[in-house]
Structures are given as structure tokens and as C-alpha cells.
Design a protein around this motif. Structure first.
Motif, mmCIF file in Angstrom:
data_model
loop_
_atom_site.group_PDB
_atom_site.id
_atom_site.type_symbol
_atom_site.label_atom_id
_atom_site.label_comp_id
_atom_site.label_asym_id
_atom_site.label_seq_id
_atom_site.Cartn_x
_atom_site.Cartn_y
_atom_site.Cartn_z
ATOM 1 N N ASP A 850 0.835 -1.206 0.000
ATOM 2 C CA ASP A 850 0.000 0.000 0.000
ATOM 3 C C ASP A 850 0.873 1.261 0.000
ATOM 4 N N ARG A 853 2.230 1.811 -3.446
ATOM 5 C CA ARG A 853 1.222 2.400 -4.335
ATOM 6 C C ARG A 853 1.100 3.900 -4.079
ATOM 7 N N ASP A 856 4.120 5.632 -5.536
ATOM 8 C CA ASP A 856 4.068 5.684 -7.007
ATOM 9 C C ASP A 856 3.103 6.769 -7.486
ATOM 10 N N TYR A 857 1.983 6.863 -6.763
ATOM 11 C CA TYR A 857 0.970 7.855 -7.144
ATOM 12 C C TYR A 857 1.514 9.278 -6.956
#
Ligand SMILES: [Zn+2]
Length: 1009
Positions: A850, A853, A856-857
Motif C-alpha cells: 500500500d 502504491r 508511485d501515485y
């Protein structure tokens, strides 16, 4: 329609008619005739012959005949064959006349006049002259009043039914606009009860497939009418209606009907509905809006009005219902649902499913359960502690309220990337995983903040769940009560944490930050439609309300407050109540405290006072002024400190009930420190001679609380332009010595605000001064705050070198992975050349999926390519690209980082233009946070012009949203004023800041070593 007050006026009108000389029957009939379209003259003519017991023959009392006539007008039948109608009318006549006989002893004129020794009038056609003597001796005025009152009471009783008929007729027009209007909610509340939702959902793993559902909804109607359901998903217009008219037929298959689905409402026609029990069934596809769907988990979050995006319902808080849920989920998914033992408002209903880890426990005999996605063993090991804190909070709440927690299981869902701190669905409380799983080196404050969150959500089980708000304009009241309880619970446990400081830091400063802007509003706001409910949420309800509540407890006394709150809960158990109802109860608990007046000012009026303290002719004179010229005085208590030669001092306790407070003192003080204890609320100002020397007291004020309150007063005066930016010299001297991390963290923010206001070169110098603090200040946590702030805001090259070194070493126990991520973002943004290697290395350090992610976002927006950044910004305007709202906000704040100005100015206009769409497609806190993230780092005149132009070219912009823009853009819109105002003083006082300025180059040398 005829209101209570209007009916009372009609009774009075009947008596007035009689006193003006009209006959008894005329007087009564004419007072109500217009309700039936009967002309006043005609009414008087028809009734004229009935006076004096029919033409003065002393038979039935004329006032009573008036009742009979009015009854005919109201419900008389008009068809000769309508026996039923005729009987119904006779029934009413008999009931009303029985009442009249009971009240007056008789219906016969002669008898009434003969009763109680009244002069028995003769039976002669000549009407009596209306003399004073006549009115004194005859009981007729009282009989007229009695008759009119009986008929008015009859109307009052039928009023509910009349309103229902009326609303049914008009339902299709004004109530059926999009959303849930207050009128629609009120008409439904008046007619609908005993609601049960039996819901089934089929949740596919594939995010492209919609969630399918079916709902069997049972409810009871007082009177048959069009039934309006709220829904925002896909629906084919087919509804199944069960025949509930007799018991045998109940088993029969429901019949299929076509219904109207328009403007977010499904309308079941009146002809299909029965008085009493009804049951319908519908199939539908849910909108994804409130489902928070991820690749391997999902959770619903319906507050305030999003239940209707997932299933057809009466989406208003006061139509409580029983929910029965069945979920069809992918294999291996775990589920959690809100408690269904008792009735809940739609916004408190919730379900979740997904790949979660599960842990259970029992505390004080109560089952506890948590679903989470944490993989770090250190964090997972904190779960027993989390359960303990929940159990302690439950126990404390049961003690304080005297009411045992009615919800069976304490279910907790820890969610990564969660949009709130927590949400209080009983049996399925949701919490932000980052707020409850603490980092290894968590401070005492962070630990206290976790307990505060758990205590807050637990307190809601009573204040919010057991007793809910009636309509969402009172949402602040449930929040303030939960906060109030949570702070009591946390205070007991974390005695080492300075709660007074914490309170000032979290509530006072945030509330004032909004209250000073043109966008401010009262704590209590009107809400006409639920689709604007999200706009009510901001720091006024979360932070000003607690300030108000603390003052109220001080005014009432703590035991009285507890008694009042217990009574309020007991009076409205499993029901709904408004803030005004709570005020009534508190008022009774402490009659001398003037709770209602207090509420009228603090809750119902916007803004805050300017409280000016001055020395004048042997007196200290304190004056409150209302910035909006309404002449309001905010009752409040606080201290003022006076300091004389040789350190002698005096503390004045101020109890401000009037606009001026005067006290005699022993001569002119050297220093005046207003709001010394931080208990007061407003702008605390002084005459210039006293204001400019205020910063000198920072070093010498020993008590943490007093020093912190002083720091806040100084900064507020800086923002008001009353203290020049050159005071950073004094600020620096005190920060070298500061040992309290809470005070330090605020001082660092203030220092950085000053740096931000300066020209780029001056700013860099000041940043280097701040870096010097790392060598000077002895307290570890204080240094931690300095580097955290610099780590995500620095512009000076030497400083960035230092941050790079800290980030690269990656072993300083002062910092956690979040800190390193923030440093990586800043380095990538400010030094475009290191963009790729820094971010790639940081990505490698992350272990949790998580977290990867999230990184990366967010890290994409640190690209040195402005075209790519603009593209990412445009993508974020669409809801599907900002599902994890905290990530989107972080990304937006990076896209609008100070160093990107003026390129980032181009994002402001599209960002503002999309605001309404963003508000409609996001969760409650998002619009405010979106504006803060977008505008918070801008300082150019160009950016200000863009905002001003947007506001002036949209004069009809919704007020709530415009206020939010004013709030977020306050610094941007007002800073020019105070910088230009402050600037000349900086020049005059140049010697003052010399000390830290000299230090900076010395540190630079150290850096080169
Ligand atoms: Zn809350």
C-alpha cells in the motif's frame, strides 16, 4: 397552512368581533370563514339569525351554532346520496358539541345565562344594547371564545393530515429537486416510520463490473401518499409491491409496477401505497461513489448523504431504520458490517469486504475485532494496545453517561489511504491506519493523538449513534460532543502531555485561522439540501465548537454539564435531537448560566472579537469590538499580565460580560501581555508601543502555557501587521532555548511563515538561521520539528545539501519513513537533476504494498517536466484518479509547491472552475483541503489576481464554496497588505535581527567541512 399561532389569532378575532357588537354566532363563524373561501359579509349574514339562542329565543347557544356551521363548511357532505359523508360530519358535530357541553355546563342559551347567577335574559326580539354593564354581566364573550377555541383545536388535530395531503400534492414540484431537500425530509418524517432495509449486494472483484444489489424495503405510512426514495445509481424503473392489505395475501407474490425514476428520486405512486404497513422490492446497480473500491478490498462511507448512491433509501438522519445485509464477495474476502441490533440513520450504516487480516479479542466481556492490511510486525503488535484503548474509552463513557454501551461487538476497520481520521459506524468503526498504527519513534503527543481518535469514535457511540442529529446542519454538535469526551478521556491517561497546550495548538489556532477570514460563518449553519452537507465541514465546526464547549463548561460548571448531558441522552435514546433541544436541557441543568444567550452569540453568530488592552490614566481598559458592527459581546474569561520595573508583576483576571472592562492598577506597566493564560478567543491587540516589545517576553516567560499563548498572540499580531517581520530575531533567540516540542513546532511554523513572506534571498538567509537551531537547541524532538519543516520546504542550497545527506544516510532515529519520503519529494522538486535517482532509491526502501502504491501515485508529480505535471493535474480533476484522497491532496500540494510559481499559477483557474464538480464527486473534507493544497503555497500578485478575478466574475457562486475560497486564499489575498505595512518597520529596526543573521555564514563554513 394554518399554524398554531394563526389559530390562536383566530380565537382572539372571534372575541374581538363580539366586543365590536356582532352577535355570538356571527363572531365565531366570521373568524374562520375565509379558510373556506366564504366572504366575510356573507358569513356574517348567514350567522346573523342564530344569535341569542336562535333569534333571541334562548334555544341553542349561538356560539355553539357557530361550531355547527363551521363543521359543515369543513367537512359537510354535498351529495344527497353520500350517507357516509353525512355521518362523518354528524360525528364531528357530536364530538365538538360534547366538548362544549363539558366546558360550559350546557348548550342552551337560557340555561347558560341562568347558570352561576347570571341575569336570566328575557325572550324578546329586541337586541340588548351593548353597554359596559352588558359585557360585565353576560358570559357571552367567554362562550364565543370557548366555541372558537373548540373549533381551532379541532383544526389543529386535523392539521397533520392536511399537511400530508398538501405535501403529497406538491411533492412532485419543489421537493423533488436533486438531492434531499429539507422539505422532502420533513414531509417524509411526518408520514413514514418503522423502516427496514433488507439489502443484498453482489460485489465483484473486477473493478470494471458494477456492484449489483436488491432491496426489500418495509415501512409504515400514516396516510397513503407518493413515496419518494433517494437513489443515484442505475435503476430500470421496475418495482415490486407486496400486498399487505390482509394477512393471507401477504404470502402472495408481489406485483410488478412501473415507477418514475427522475432527478435522483424513485417515486412509488400513492395508489400503490396503503395506510400502515407497506413493502416493496427493487433491483439496482450501485454507483461506485461511496464504495471506495480497490483491487482487493472495498468499504462504504455514507456520511452525510451517500447511502443513496449505493441503494434506494430515505437518506435523512431522522428516519432511523433496521438494516439487514447479505454480501456476495470474492472468495477469501473477509467482511464487516455495522451493528443491526437497533435502528440507525442511513449515514451510520456501513459494510466492508476484502483481503484483510483479522484479529479478535475480548475486553470486559465484550467481543472486539479488527480488520487491517498492515504488514509491519511492529505495527501489528500494537493491536492489543488498540483494543485496550477502545475498552478504556468504552468504560469511561459508560461511567460518564450512566448508560451501558448498547452495541454488541466493537468492530474496527483500519484503512490505508483513508479520507478521514475515523467514522463511527457502530460495530464497524473505520479508522485511518496511519493514525492508529504508530511509527517506531512515535512521540508522546502522537500516542495521545491515537487515544484521542479512538476515544472520539467511541464517544460517538453515545453522542451521534445512540442519539443522532435531526438534520445535518447540527453535524457540528455530534462532533463537538465526541471531541469534548475524547479530550477528557485522553487527559486522564496522558498526564505528561500538556493538554492545555495541545488544545491551543489544535483547536484555538485552527479556529482563528478561519474566523479571521471573510469566509467565516457561524458554528450553526442552515442546510436546505443534503447535497450541500459536505460544505458544512471545516475548522469552525471541528475547532471553534470545542473552544465554545470548553467555555460553556466553565460557565455552567462540570457537574451541571454532566447532569445535562445525561438527561439529554436519556431523553432521546435511539432517537434524534437538535442542538437547540440540548441547549434547553443544559439551560435547565444550570439555570443561572444563561446557556441560551451564550449559545446565541457563540454558536449562532459568525466571527470573533478584537480585544484591545490599553493603559489609560491609572487604569487597564479592555475593550471588545465586533468586526461586523452588530454590537455583540462574546462573554469570556481570560488573564492579562502586567509587568513592572525589576520584574514585579500582576495578573488581572478578566471576566468579560460587557464590551468594556476597566481595572485600576498601580501605574504604567512596562509590558502588557494580553490573554496570558490562552483561555480567551479573538484578536488580542495592544497599542503600538506595547505591541512591538511583546516578542522580548518570549525568553523570560517561564510557564509553557503562558509562553505558548504569548507566541500565538505575537504571531496573530504579525499577521495583522501590528508587529514587524524583524521580530524573528527575538523568535530565534527563544527557539535556541525552547525545550517543549509542541511550542517549538508552532514556533518553527511561525518562523517559516516569516521566511515565506520575505524576498527569495532573505528567505534563504532565514532558512540557514533555522538550520543553526539544529546545533543550538538541545532537545531532540525540537530539532526533529526543525528538520521536518526544512525537509519539505527548504530553498537554500546549503540546506538542501544537508537534507540530502540526512536522507541518504537513512539511519537517523529522529525520522520515520514518511519523513524520508517527504525529503525525497522535496529534493526531487527543488533539484530537478536528482529527480530520478532520489525517487528510485526511495521507492526501493518501501516494503509495504500500500505504501508503494502511495509513493508511485505521489512521486509522479515531482517530475521536472511542466507539461507532464499539468497533465497529472488535469487527470486529478476526475474522481476516478483521486480515489485515495489523502494521496491526491499531497500530490496537489507538491504540484503547487512554492518553487513552481509562476508555472503553477496556470493550475489555479482550472482548479477553481472544477471546484463545484470536485465537491459533488468527493468526500466531505476534500473541497476545503483541495483549496488549501492548491492555494497555500502561492504568494504572487498574479496568483492573487487570478483568485480575485474568479470571485468577481462569478457573483452567483454558491456561498458555502465561495467562503471556502476566501478561507484558503486569506494569506494570498491579505499578505500584500501586511508585508507593505510591516516593511518600513523592518528598516527602522534593522539592528534587532543582526544576531541570527551573523550566525548564518558561520554555519555555512561548518557545512563545507
Ligand atoms: Zn467525529
Amino acid at each position: 397552512m394554518t399554524s398554531d399561532q394563526e389559530l390562536d389569532e383566530r380565537v382572539k378575532r372571534a372575541v374581538d368581533n363580539f366586543m365590536a357588537g356582532y352577535g355570538c354566532c356571527q363572531s365565531v363563524v366570521a373568524a374562520f370563514a375565509d379558510l373556506y373561501g366564504l366572504d366575510d359579509t356573507l358569513a356574517k349574514k348567514i350567522a346573523a339569525g342564530f344569535g341569542g339562542g336562535v333569534g333571541r329565543m334562548r334555544m341553542m347557544c349561538g356560539a355553539v351554532s357557530g361550531i355547527v356551521m363551521l363543521t359543515g363548511l369543513d367537512c359537510g357532505q354535498t351529495e344527497g346520496s353520500d350517507r357516509e359523508g353525512k355521518s362523518a360530519c354528524y360525528k364531528v358535530v357530536q364530538e365538538l358539541l360534547a366538548k362544549s357541553k363539558e366546558d360550559n355546563g350546557s348548550l342552551i342559551c337560557a340555561e347558560i345565562l341562568g347558570l352561576k347567577g347570571h341575569e336570566k335574559a328575557v325572550c324578546h326580539y329586541e337586541a340588548s344594547p351593548r353597554t359596559a354593564e352588558y359585557y360585565k354581566t353576560r358570559p357571552c364573550a367567554a362562550k364565543v371564545e370557548s366555541a372558537a377555541r373548540i373549533f381551532a383545536d379541532y383544526l389543529r388535530k386535523t392539521l397533520v393530515v392536511l399537511i400530508l395531503c398538501l405535501t403529497t400534492l406538491t411533492a412532485s414540484a419543489q421537493m423533488l429537486s436533486k438531492g434531499v431537500s429539507k422539505e422532502l425530509a420533513e414531509s417524509r418524517k411526518a408520514n413514514i416510520s418503522k423502516v427496514v432495509y433488507d439489502l443484498s449486494f453482489d460485489i465483484p472483484e473486477n473493478l470494471q463490473e458494477k456492484v449489483k444489489g436488491s432491496a426489500v424495503i418495509s415501512f409504515s405510512l400514516k396516510a397513503p401518499q407518493d413515496v419518494v426514495l433517494d437513489f443515484q445509481g442505475e435503476f430500470n424503473g421496475i418495482c415490486y409491491v407486496y400486498d399487505m392489505s390482509n394477512k393471507k395475501k401477504k404470502k402472495k407474490k408481489p406485483r410488478m409496477i412501473d415507477v418514475n425514476y427522475k432527478d435522483e428520486h424513485i417515486i412509488i405512486p400513492m395508489k400503490e401505497m396503503l395506510e400502515g404497513e407497506n413493502k416493496i422490492e427493487l433491483d439496482f446497480k450501485a454507483s461506485d461513489k461511496a464504495l471506495n473500491r480497490n483491487t482487493d478490498y472495498m468499504y462504504t462511507l455514507f456520511v452525510p448523504d451517500m447511502a443513496r448512491s449505493v441503494f434506494p433509501c430515505f437518506d435523512q438522519p431522522d428516519l432511523r431504520a433496521v438494516f439487514v445485509t447479505s454480501l456476495d464477495v470474492p472468495k477469501g474476502w473477509k467482511t464487516m458490517m455495522s451493528d443491526n441490533v437497533c435502528q440507525l440513520p442511513t449515514y451510520l450504516y456501513s459494510f466492508a469486504a476484502g483481503n484483510f487480516q483479522e484479529e479478535t479479542a475480548v475486553r470486559d466481556g465484550r467481543p472486539m475485532r479488527i480488520l487491517h492490511r498492515e504488514t509491519d510486525p511492529d505495527k501489528v503488535a500494537q493491536i492489543p494496545q488498540i483494543f485496550d484503548e477502545a475498552a478504556q474509552s468504552l468504560k469511561w463513557m459508560e461511567g460518564y453517561t450512566g448508560i451501558a454501551c448498547p452495541f454488541k461487538e466493537y468492530g474496527l476497520l483500519a484503512l490505508p489511504g483513508y479520507q478521514f481520521g475515523g467514522m463511527e459506524h457502530p460495530g464497524a468503526i473505520q479508522m485511518n491506519a496511519r493514525r492508529i498504527f504508530l511509527e517506531k519513534n512515535a512521540t508522546e503527543e502522537e500516542k495521545a493523538a491515537r487515544l484521542e481518535l479512538i476515544a472520539h469514535e467511541t464517544a460517538h457511540l453515545w453522542f451521534g449513534d445512540l442519539v443522532s442529529l435531526k438534520w445535518f446542519e447540527d453535524v457540528w454538535a455530534k462532533e463537538v460532543l465526541a471531541n469534548f469526551m475524547a479530550s477528557k478521556i485522553t487527559r486522564r491517561k496522558f498526564s505528561r502531555v500538556d493538554h492545555e497546550l495541545n488544545f491551543l495548538k489544535t483547536h484555538q489556532t485552527r479556529a482563528i485561522a478561519i474566523d479571521r477570514t471573510d469566509g467565516t460563518h457561524p458554528i450553526a449553519q442552515e442546510l436546505k439540501n443534503m447535497n450541500h452537507a459536505s460544505l458544512l465541514y471545516d475548522n469552525i465546526i471541528y475547532d471553534k465548537a470545542p473552544v465554545m464547549m470548553r467555555m460553556l463548561e466553565e460557565v455552567m460548571g462540570a457537574p451541571e454539564m454532566q447532569t445535562g448531558l445525561q438527561k439529554y441522552l436519556n431523553d432521546h435514546l435511539f432517537n434524534n435531537a437538535s442542538w437547540d433541544e440540548l441547549v434547553t436541557t443544559l439551560d435547565e441543568a444550570a439555570p443561572k448560566a444563561n446557556v441560551r444567550q451564550f449559545s446565541d452569540v457563540w454558536v449562532k453568530q459568525k466571527g470573533m472579537p478584537t480585544i484591545h488592552t490599553a493603559y489609560k490614566d491609572g487604569n487597564i481598559v479592555i475593550t471588545q469590538t465586533d468586526p461586523y458592527h452588530r454590537g455583540i459581546v462574546w462573554p469570556q474569561k481570560f488573564q492579562v499580565r502586567l509587568i513592572y520595573e525589576l520584574g514585579t508583576s500582576r495578573t488581572v483576571n478578566v471576566d468579560m460580560k460587557e464590551s468594556t472592562f476597566t481595572i485600576k492598577v498601580a501605574g504604567k506597566p512596562n509590558y502588557i501581555i494580553p490573554n496570558f493564560d490562552g483561555k480567551g478567543y479573538g484578536h488580542f491587540t495592544l497599542d503600538d508601543e506595547y505591541a512591538v516589545i511583546l516578542p522580548k517576553r518570549l525568553l523570560t516567560t517561564r510557564s509553557d502555557l503562558n509562553r505558548y499563548a504569548l507566541l500565538l498572540t505575537i504571531h496573530d499580531n504579525y499577521l495583522l501587521g501590528r508587529i514587524p517581520s524583524s521580530h524573528f530575531g527575538e523568535l530565534y533567540r527563544f527557539m535556541m532555548k525552547e525545550h517543549n516540542p509542541l511550542i517549538m513546532s508552532t514556533a518553527v511554523d511561525h518562523m517559516f511563515k516569516i521566511a515565506f513572506d520575505l524576498a527569495p534571498e532573505q528567505r534563504k538567509t532565514l532558512e540557514l538561521c533555522m538550520m543553526d537551531l539544529l546545533g543550538e537547541n538541545r532537545t531532540k524532538e525540537c530539532r526533529q520539528y526543525v528538520i521536518r519543516k526544512l525537509g519539505s520546504n527548504a530553498t537554500a542550497p546549503e540546506l538542501l545539501d544537508k537534507i540530502y545527506a540526512i536522507w541518504q544516510q537513512h539511519n537517523d532515529p529522529l525520522f520515520n519513513e514518511q519523513d524520508y519520503m517527504n525529503m525525497a519529494y522535496r529534493l526531487a522538486i527543488v533539484r530537478g537533476d536528482t529527480y530520478y535517482p532520489v525517487l528510485a532509491a526511495q521507492r526501493k526502501r518501501l516494503k509495504n504494498a500500500d505504501e508503494q502504491r502511495e509513493f508511485d501515485y505521489i512521486s509522479r508529480v515531482c517530475s521536472p517536466d511542466p507539461a507532464l505535471r499539468t497533465r497529472l493535474f488535469n487527470e486529478m480533476l476526475h474522481p476516478q484518479n483521486r480515489e485515495q484522497e489523502p494521496w491526491a491532496l499531497k500530490a496537489l500540494s507538491l504540484l503547487c509547491a512554492d518553487v513552481y510559481e509562476p508555472v503553477s499559477n496556470a493550475l489555479i483557474e482550472p482548479g477553481l472552475k472544477s471546484l463545484q464538480y470536485i465537491q459533488q464527486t468527493s468526500d466531505i473534507f476534500f473541497p476545503t483541503n483541495w483549496l488549501q493544497a492548491m492555494l497555500g503555497s502561492h504568494k504572487s500578485a498574479e496568483a492573487r489576481l487570478i483568485v480575485e478575478k474568479f470571485i468577481s466574475s462569478n457573483p452567483d457562486y454558491p456561498e458555502y464554496l465561495r467562503n471556502k475560497i476566501f478561507e484558503a486564499a486569506w494569506i494570498l489575498m491579505k499578505q500584500q497588505t501586511y508585508i507593505t505595512k510591516a516593511q518600513p518597520v523592518v528598516v527602522e529596526q534593522k539592528p534587532a535581527p543582526a544576531k541570527p543573521a551573523k550566525k548564518a555564514p558561520a554555519k555555512k563554513k561548518k557545512q563545507k567541512k
